[in-house]
Design an enzyme around this catalytic site. Structure first.
Site, short mmCIF file in Angstrom:
data_model
loop_
_atom_site.label_atom_id
_atom_site.label_comp_id
_atom_site.label_asym_id
_atom_site.label_seq_id
_atom_site.Cartn_x
_atom_site.Cartn_y
_atom_site.Cartn_z
N LYS A 1 -10.23 34.44 6.15
CA LYS A 1 -9.44 33.35 5.57
C LYS A 1 -10.15 32.77 4.36
O LYS A 1 -9.53 32.44 3.37
CB LYS A 1 -9.21 32.26 6.64
CG LYS A 1 -8.34 31.11 6.18
CD LYS A 1 -6.91 31.56 5.94
CE LYS A 1 -6.05 30.50 5.28
NZ LYS A 1 -4.87 31.07 4.62
N GLU B 1 -1.16 43.05 2.73
CA GLU B 1 -2.28 42.49 3.50
C GLU B 1 -1.98 42.38 4.99
O GLU B 1 -2.88 42.46 5.80
CB GLU B 1 -2.78 41.16 2.94
CG GLU B 1 -1.91 39.97 3.18
CD GLU B 1 -2.50 38.67 2.63
OE1 GLU B 1 -3.71 38.47 2.73
OE2 GLU B 1 -1.72 37.85 2.12
N ASN C 1 -2.10 9.30 12.10
CA ASN C 1 -1.87 10.52 11.35
C ASN C 1 -0.65 10.26 10.47
O ASN C 1 0.39 9.89 10.98
CB ASN C 1 -1.59 11.66 12.35
CG ASN C 1 -1.22 12.95 11.66
OD1 ASN C 1 -1.36 13.09 10.46
ND2 ASN C 1 -0.73 13.91 12.43
N GLY C 2 -0.79 10.38 9.15
CA GLY C 2 0.34 10.13 8.26
C GLY C 2 -0.09 9.27 7.09
O GLY C 2 -1.28 9.14 6.81
N TRP D 1 -8.16 13.94 8.22
CA TRP D 1 -7.99 14.81 7.04
C TRP D 1 -7.67 13.83 5.92
O TRP D 1 -6.58 13.26 5.87
CB TRP D 1 -6.84 15.78 7.32
CG TRP D 1 -6.41 16.65 6.18
CD1 TRP D 1 -5.55 16.33 5.18
CD2 TRP D 1 -6.79 18.00 5.95
NE1 TRP D 1 -5.37 17.40 4.34
CE2 TRP D 1 -6.12 18.43 4.78
CE3 TRP D 1 -7.65 18.90 6.60
CZ2 TRP D 1 -6.26 19.73 4.26
CZ3 TRP D 1 -7.77 20.18 6.08
CH2 TRP D 1 -7.09 20.58 4.93
N ARG E 1 -6.79 21.99 13.42
CA ARG E 1 -5.89 21.36 12.46
C ARG E 1 -6.58 21.13 11.12
O ARG E 1 -5.92 20.89 10.12
CB ARG E 1 -5.39 20.02 13.01
CG ARG E 1 -4.58 20.16 14.28
CD ARG E 1 -4.34 18.82 14.93
NE ARG E 1 -3.39 18.02 14.18
CZ ARG E 1 -2.09 17.97 14.41
NH1 ARG E 1 -1.56 18.70 15.37
NH2 ARG E 1 -1.30 17.20 13.69
N GLU F 1 2.94 38.49 -5.66
CA GLU F 1 2.62 37.81 -4.40
C GLU F 1 3.38 38.46 -3.24
O GLU F 1 2.83 38.64 -2.15
CB GLU F 1 2.97 36.32 -4.53
CG GLU F 1 2.83 35.48 -3.27
CD GLU F 1 1.42 35.42 -2.70
OE1 GLU F 1 0.47 35.93 -3.31
OE2 GLU F 1 1.28 34.88 -1.58
N LYS G 1 1.56 40.05 0.00
CA LYS G 1 1.87 39.64 1.38
C LYS G 1 2.12 40.87 2.24
O LYS G 1 1.61 40.99 3.35
CB LYS G 1 3.13 38.74 1.44
CG LYS G 1 2.98 37.33 1.01
CD LYS G 1 2.22 36.44 1.95
CE LYS G 1 0.77 36.44 1.65
NZ LYS G 1 0.21 35.73 0.57
N CYS H 1 -4.55 15.31 10.23
CA CYS H 1 -5.26 14.50 11.23
C CYS H 1 -4.82 14.86 12.65
O CYS H 1 -3.70 15.31 12.87
CB CYS H 1 -4.96 13.03 11.02
SG CYS H 1 -5.39 12.45 9.40
N HIS I 1 7.42 52.09 -18.07
CA HIS I 1 6.18 52.61 -18.66
C HIS I 1 5.30 53.31 -17.62
O HIS I 1 4.13 53.55 -17.87
CB HIS I 1 5.41 51.47 -19.32
CG HIS I 1 6.17 50.83 -20.43
ND1 HIS I 1 6.40 51.46 -21.64
CD2 HIS I 1 6.81 49.64 -20.50
CE1 HIS I 1 7.11 50.68 -22.42
NE2 HIS I 1 7.38 49.56 -21.74
O1 M6R Z 1 -9.01 29.82 -0.33
P1 M6R Z 1 -8.53 30.46 -1.60
O2 M6R Z 1 -7.18 29.95 -2.02
O3 M6R Z 1 -9.52 30.33 -2.73
O4 M6R Z 1 -8.38 31.99 -1.28
C1 M6R Z 1 -8.07 32.91 -2.28
C2 M6R Z 1 -7.67 34.25 -1.69
O5 M6R Z 1 -8.72 34.77 -0.92
C3 M6R Z 1 -6.42 34.14 -0.81
O6 M6R Z 1 -5.34 33.61 -1.53
C4 M6R Z 1 -6.04 35.52 -0.27
O7 M6R Z 1 -5.62 36.33 -1.32
C5 M6R Z 1 -4.95 35.40 0.80
N1 M6R Z 1 -5.29 36.20 1.94
C6 M6R Z 1 -3.62 35.84 0.33
O8 M6R Z 1 -2.65 35.73 1.31
#
Ligand code: M6R
Length: 612
Positions: free
Chosen positions: A607, A492, A98-99, A72, A29, A485, A489, A2, A508
């Site tokens: 995103k 990307e 907010n909270g 939110w 936000r 993961e 990170k 919020c 393998h």
């Molecule tokens: O909004 P979502 O969690 O569904 O998004 C899934 C992926 O697109 C997202 O996790 C993407 O892999 C990120 N950029 C990873 O950091």
């Protein structure tokens, strides 16, 4: 999360315009509804965007002061009824908040009993009725609104950033802070209250940040700060020389770092009100409507993409080991093309930060078409996946701006742990086992806080390895998805080749890549796979590869074998990914920063991926 903005001034009657503009700069936000109140004109609220709110505002909506809010949703659906500002019975006292008010149920029951009428499902509304109650009891006097507000604040428990206004004293606004940020903006003949400085900065750069347990009263030409026990606080104003964009980053250079550093708070928010540690139970309100059906579920298929998919892989280990349910994890983009065999005893569980990822959404739709129960672990309230699934769990992680998923991933794992307790206790999990998980979950925020203190040394480490063109990430069992993961990170945001691999699988094939130029990040906590991980690290060292180990606090042995170590506090195996992934997020962040790349908006990525 919020956003609050409040204004009082002597600059004509445009408080409405000033507040609406301020709300726009708080939009980042994330929110699902918006609202505004001017004592001279009344209130306007709407689900949806600020643009919708603007359309609903009548021409004669004028005034010299007011409060505004972006909501939110936490308690109650994102509807007009639940949007802020909320009022007391007579529509004289108004609040934006907010909270979460943790004791709102008890307070509401007491207030309803004494004749108050509530109009929303929100926890926030108790604040105005409490103030009303105290105001009616107190002798009317110049400071009675303040006194009533203070008495009410002393009764509520939970987290809050609040702005309160009273129709009969329109130029005065009261703010309070407990856990949710509040900043005052000090202009010559105008004063402001906001959740962060971004809506204030176009008007003044002189601000005061309230601390927890502090209350402030602003009027056009003055402000006063005091504590909840009414003792005065003297605080000098700070001059902000950052831009509005910087303000949203809370002083951090990038959203990604800010979001990583929010981890402890995010875990707390995901857990809030959902654990009964004494009974070893998890209470998930969003699953109550399907609780009976869940008892009969024989199989779960997790569908997700990217980081959410890796969170799902961790969930598979958690749910199978502790809840005894067979789990499969599927990429959203593959699932619907596979002609999966499902029935009403199957639950399709979508994990998605945005709740809008098309591949995941279509997997949910496919699950529905084939008769499965559909569930969601979703961060974005009111998003399509949240709406289209039969039931679910919200992350409450707050908006994630950086393209790289960091705090959302942490909260997805936390939500999966809660789900494991919920389903486990429906099946064979004992209260004793439930209590162990609950207590470890509650200990995580403090452990993560401690871990985050190492960010400077991880920065140094990232600089040391920043010349590498390739990186291998190794893990086993719960930490195999963490290796995936960690690699995602790094690739990307720093555009280098990184691979996640099961440490046992390395021989393998992937081990062929190892030489002195190909470093490895080995996630090697002191768990049941520790000795096997050590053997795998030996195999890399024998081929001259450098190794950074993510190891358990106090593990001196591993330091003798590897080139560098990042120590992580100990926890139970199923929760270790929540801590172990954070150094990998920080490593990727500092690595990309060292290369001068756009950390928050990496090339070619969005995103929210709403295309196939
Ligand atoms: O909004 P979502 O969690 O569904 O998004 C899934 C992926 O697109 C997202 O996790 C993407 O892999 C990120 N950029 C990873 O950091």
């Amino acid at each position: 999360m919020c956003g609050i903005f409040a204004y009082t001034g002597k600059k004509g009657k445009d408080a409405g315009g000033i507040l609406l503009k301020g709300l726009l700069s708080l939009e980042y936000r994330g929110y699902d509804s918006a609202g505004i109140y001017l004592p001279e004109s009344g209130s306007v609220k709407t689900p949806g965007a600020v643009a919708e709110l603007r359309k609903k505002i009548p021409k004669n909506f004028k005034g010299e002061s007011g409060i505004a809010h972006l909501r939110w949703a936490t308690h109650g659906e994102p509807t007009e009824k639940n949007a802020h500002p909320h009022a007391d019975c007579d529509g004289e006292i108004w609040v934006v908040h907010n909270g979460i008010i943790e004791n709102f149920k008890e307070l509401k029951a007491r207030l309803v009993k004494s004749g108050h009428t509530f109009k929303s499902d929100s926890d926030t509304e108790v604040i105005t009725h409490l103030v009303e109650d105290h105001l009616k009891k107190s002798a009317k006097g110049a400071k009675s609104f303040e006194k009533a507000a203070l008495a009410a604040l002393n009764e509520i428990r939970g987290t809050y950033g609040i702005a309160l206004q009273y129709k009969n004293e329109p130029d005065k606004i009261i703010a309070a802070r407990m856990g949710s940020p509040i900043v005052l903006g000090l202009g010559g003949d105008e004063h402001f209250i906001a959740s962060d400085p971004s809506p204030i900065l176009p008007h003044t750069r002189k601000v005061i940040f309230l601390e927890d347990g502090e209350v402030a009263v602003i009027s056009p030409d003055k402000h006063r700060i005091f504590k909840l026990d009414a003792t005065n606080v003297k605080r000098k104003a700070t001059k902000i020389d950052w831009s509005a964009e910087d303000a949203r980053k809370d002083g951090y250079e990038h959203f990604m770092l800010k979001e990583i550093m929010e981890g402890p708070e995010v875990i707390e928010n995901t857990l809030r009100g959902r654990l009964i540690p004494a009974k070893g139970l998890a209470k998930l309100g969003g699953l109550e409507s399907v609780a009976k059906q869940l008892e009969k579920i024989e199989r779960i298929i997790i569908v997700a993409c990217g980081s959410a998919y890796y969170a799902g892989l961790v969930g598979e280990y958690m749910l199978e080991e502790h809840a005894g349910i067979p789990v499969e994890v599927e990429l959203g983009s593959e699932f619907r093309y596979r002609k999966p065999v499902l029935n009403e005893r199957t639950a399709v569980l979508a994990i998605s930060q945005s709740g809008e990822t098309l591949d995941t959404l279509e997997a949910v739709r496919e699950g529905k078409r084939r008769g499965a129960l559909t569930l969601g672990i979703v961060n974005s309230v009111g998003s399509t996946i949240a709406r289209e699934t039969d039931a679910g769990v919200y992350n409450h992680a707050g908006p994630e701006i950086g393209v790289a998923s960091t705090k959302a991933f942490i909260s997805q794992l936390t939500a999966l742990a809660l789900l494991t307790m919920f389903l486990g206790r429906q099946r064979g999990m004992t209260a004793k086992e439930g209590k162990i998980i609950a207590n470890e979950l509650r200990a995580l925020p403090a452990k993560l806080q401690k871990l985050l203190k190492q960010k400077e040394s991880i920065d140094i480490l990232a600089k040391k390895y920043s010349g590498s063109r390739d990186f291998l990430f190794l893990g086993r069992r719960y930490n195999l998805p963490v290796a995936f993961e960690g690699a995602l990170k790094l690739k990307e945001i720093s555009y280098i080749h990184a691979e996640g691999c099961g440490a046992g699988e390395m021989k393998h094939g992937p081990i062929a890549m190892i030489d002195e130029k190909f470093p490895t990040m080995a996630i090697a906590p002191k768990d049941s796979m520790y000795q096997k991980m050590i053997s795998n690290i030996h195999e890399i060292k024998a081929r001259k590869g450098s190794v950074i180990a993510v190891a358990t606090d106090g593990d001196k042995e591993i330091a003798k074998l590897v080139d560098d170590v990042i120590y992580v506090p100990e926890t139970i195996d199923m929760l270790s990914p929540i801590l172990n992934v954070v150094p990998l997020q920080l490593f990727a962040y500092y690595f990309a920063k060292e290369k001068g790349l756009n950390v928050d908006r990496p090339r070619n990525l969005a995103k929210s991926v709403t295309v196939e």
